[in-house]
Enzyme design. Structure first.
Site, PDB file in Angstrom:
ATOM      1  N   ASP A  45      -0.574   3.897   4.063  1.00 53.14           N
ATOM      2  CA  ASP A  45       0.592   3.602   3.220  1.00 53.14           C
ATOM      3  C   ASP A  45       1.384   4.893   2.954  1.00 53.14           C
ATOM      4  O   ASP A  45       2.419   4.864   2.282  1.00 53.14           O
ATOM      5  CB  ASP A  45       0.212   2.863   1.925  1.00 53.14           C
ATOM      6  CG  ASP A  45      -0.766   3.619   1.058  1.00 53.14           C
ATOM      7  OD1 ASP A  45      -1.203   4.719   1.457  1.00 53.14           O
ATOM      8  OD2 ASP A  45      -1.111   3.119  -0.035  1.00 53.14           O
ATOM      9  N   SER A  46       0.952   6.007   3.569  1.00 52.96           N
ATOM     10  CA  SER A  46       1.783   7.215   3.642  1.00 52.96           C
ATOM     11  C   SER A  46       3.089   6.865   4.354  1.00 52.96           C
ATOM     12  O   SER A  46       4.063   7.622   4.291  1.00 52.96           O
ATOM     13  CB  SER A  46       1.043   8.334   4.384  1.00 52.96           C
ATOM     14  OG  SER A  46       0.514   7.857   5.609  1.00 52.96           O
ATOM     15  N   ASP A  84      -3.966   0.135   5.857  1.00 59.12           N
ATOM     16  CA  ASP A  84      -4.069   0.325   4.406  1.00 59.12           C
ATOM     17  C   ASP A  84      -3.649  -0.923   3.646  1.00 59.12           C
ATOM     18  O   ASP A  84      -2.633  -1.555   3.989  1.00 59.12           O
ATOM     19  CB  ASP A  84      -3.142   1.470   3.967  1.00 59.12           C
ATOM     20  CG  ASP A  84      -3.907   2.732   3.654  1.00 59.12           C
ATOM     21  OD1 ASP A  84      -5.136   2.674   3.456  1.00 59.12           O
ATOM     22  OD2 ASP A  84      -3.265   3.809   3.622  1.00 59.12           O
ATOM     23  N   LYS A 114      -8.234  -0.792   4.737  1.00 60.17           N
ATOM     24  CA  LYS A 114      -8.674   0.317   3.885  1.00 60.17           C
ATOM     25  C   LYS A 114      -8.131   0.114   2.479  1.00 60.17           C
ATOM     26  O   LYS A 114      -6.970  -0.272   2.310  1.00 60.17           O
ATOM     27  CB  LYS A 114      -8.195   1.658   4.449  1.00 60.17           C
ATOM     28  CG  LYS A 114      -8.511   2.854   3.549  1.00 60.17           C
ATOM     29  CD  LYS A 114      -8.382   4.167   4.264  1.00 60.17           C
ATOM     30  CE  LYS A 114      -7.025   4.809   4.256  1.00 60.17           C
ATOM     31  NZ  LYS A 114      -6.426   5.049   2.925  1.00 60.17           N
ATOM     32  N   GLU A 116      -8.335   1.842  -1.733  1.00 57.25           N
ATOM     33  CA  GLU A 116      -8.658   3.038  -2.511  1.00 57.25           C
ATOM     34  C   GLU A 116      -9.511   2.697  -3.724  1.00 57.25           C
ATOM     35  O   GLU A 116      -9.256   1.697  -4.406  1.00 57.25           O
ATOM     36  CB  GLU A 116      -7.358   3.723  -2.971  1.00 57.25           C
ATOM     37  CG  GLU A 116      -6.513   4.215  -1.807  1.00 57.25           C
ATOM     38  CD  GLU A 116      -5.240   4.931  -2.264  1.00 57.25           C
ATOM     39  OE1 GLU A 116      -5.046   5.142  -3.490  1.00 57.25           O
ATOM     40  OE2 GLU A 116      -4.437   5.282  -1.375  1.00 57.25           O
ATOM     41  N   GLU A 183     -10.611  12.184   0.506  1.00 51.34           N
ATOM     42  CA  GLU A 183      -9.386  13.003   0.511  1.00 51.34           C
ATOM     43  C   GLU A 183      -9.450  14.049  -0.594  1.00 51.34           C
ATOM     44  O   GLU A 183      -9.748  13.726  -1.756  1.00 51.34           O
ATOM     45  CB  GLU A 183      -8.157  12.080   0.319  1.00 51.34           C
ATOM     46  CG  GLU A 183      -6.845  12.844   0.292  1.00 51.34           C
ATOM     47  CD  GLU A 183      -5.617  11.953   0.442  1.00 51.34           C
ATOM     48  OE1 GLU A 183      -5.768  10.735   0.689  1.00 51.34           O
ATOM     49  OE2 GLU A 183      -4.503  12.491   0.313  1.00 51.34           O
TER      50      GLU A 183
END
Ligand code: KIV
Length: 276
Positions: A45-46, A84, A114, A116, A183
């Site tokens: 999602d960057s 993501d 993915k 978080e 990260e």
């Protein structure tokens, strides 16, 4: 070369063969990354920052992720595709999480999703895995929590925070995650977590002791200049090469030297004369 899978990544960990991952958001780049033999591609999602120009990842939608994941999936034949789950696509409820993970697989053609978080997202991980969807967890600096963290900062530096990260890593593994991204975690802590887990770990700003590494491709190619985190190594200055090519193109168009005869199509002179 054959398709990378959860099983082949696990085998790489067991054999000490480092796993390579790069982010990607489009078909042409996916083909290049895949042809280079990179094991896994992350539609991160960057995307929000490096492709869509937002200041963080929070505005990215499930539709954005599906759109870009499907393009990447069309270009990558062998890399395992991880997509993501964007902000608020899994936090509200387990049901939401399974439905949205399913869309990323069905419509985005991802092989894994993915999300978080640590212990707090274990119910979501369990439910998604139960729906036969492989999950990659992401701990440490989790950019969707930027407002809660008060900025993009290294995580796990105090004893309490380090213990919490180790516990989170064990919990997401127990919940069924097949892969773990760490990260901005101190290198020695990431190495310890990697040794404690059976599933592979992928580091970004987490040192060489992880089972694999991931970078945002625009960062490692020198194409994104808004900010460059400490963990980024520029493997090429592609941004400068692109800018020079754009400038040369503009100059040649203005001078009239592009397009040259070899770039143009001919018409029979007799046909042309009839038009005058
Ligand atoms: O969104 C992303 O690109 C990521 C990587 C930085 C791991 O989550």
């Amino acid at each position: 070369m054959s398709k990378n899978t959860v099983a082949t990544l696990l085998k790489q960990k067991e054999q000490g063969d480092k796993i390579t991952m790069l982010t990607c958001y489009d078909y042409s780049t996916a083909k290049l990354i895949d042809e280079a033999g990179i094991n896994t591609i992350l539609i991160g999602d960057s995307l929000g920052m490096v492709v869509l120009g937002y200041e963080d990842t929070l505005s990215v939608t499930v539709e954005d992720m599906i759109h870009h994941s499907a393009a990447v999936a069309r270009g990558a034949k062998n890399a395992l595709i991880v997509c993501d789950m964007p902000f608020m696509s899994y936090q509200v409820s387990v049901e939401d999480a399974v439905r949205n993970a399913g869309r990323l697989m069905k419509e985005g053609r991802a092989n894994m999703v993915k999300l978080e978080g640590g212990a707090s997202v274990c119910p979501q991980i369990e439910a998604i895995v139960k729906a036969s969807i492989p999950v990659c967890a992401h701990i440490g600096l989790t950019p969707q929590s930027v407002n809660a963290f008060g900025g993009f900062k290294v995580q796990g530096k105090s004893e309490e925070a380090a213990r919490q990260l180790l516990e989170d890593a064990k919990k997401v593994e127990a919940a069924g995650a097949s892969l773990l991204v760490m990260e901005c975690v101190p290198a020695k802590l990431a190495e310890l977590i990697t040794k404690e887990l059976h599933i592979p770990t992928i580091g970004i700003g987490a040192g060489a002791g992880c089972d694999g590494q991931v970078l945002v491709y625009q960062d490692m190619l020198g194409m994104f200049s808004d900010f460059t985190p400490k963990f980024v190594k520029k493997f090429a200055e592609t941004g400068n090469v692109m800018k020079q090519a754009f400038e040369t193109y503009a100059k040649e168009v203005k001078e009239g030297t592009f397009p040259a005869p070899e770039h143009t199509f001919k018409i029979n002179e007799e046909v042309l004369e009839k038009l005058y």
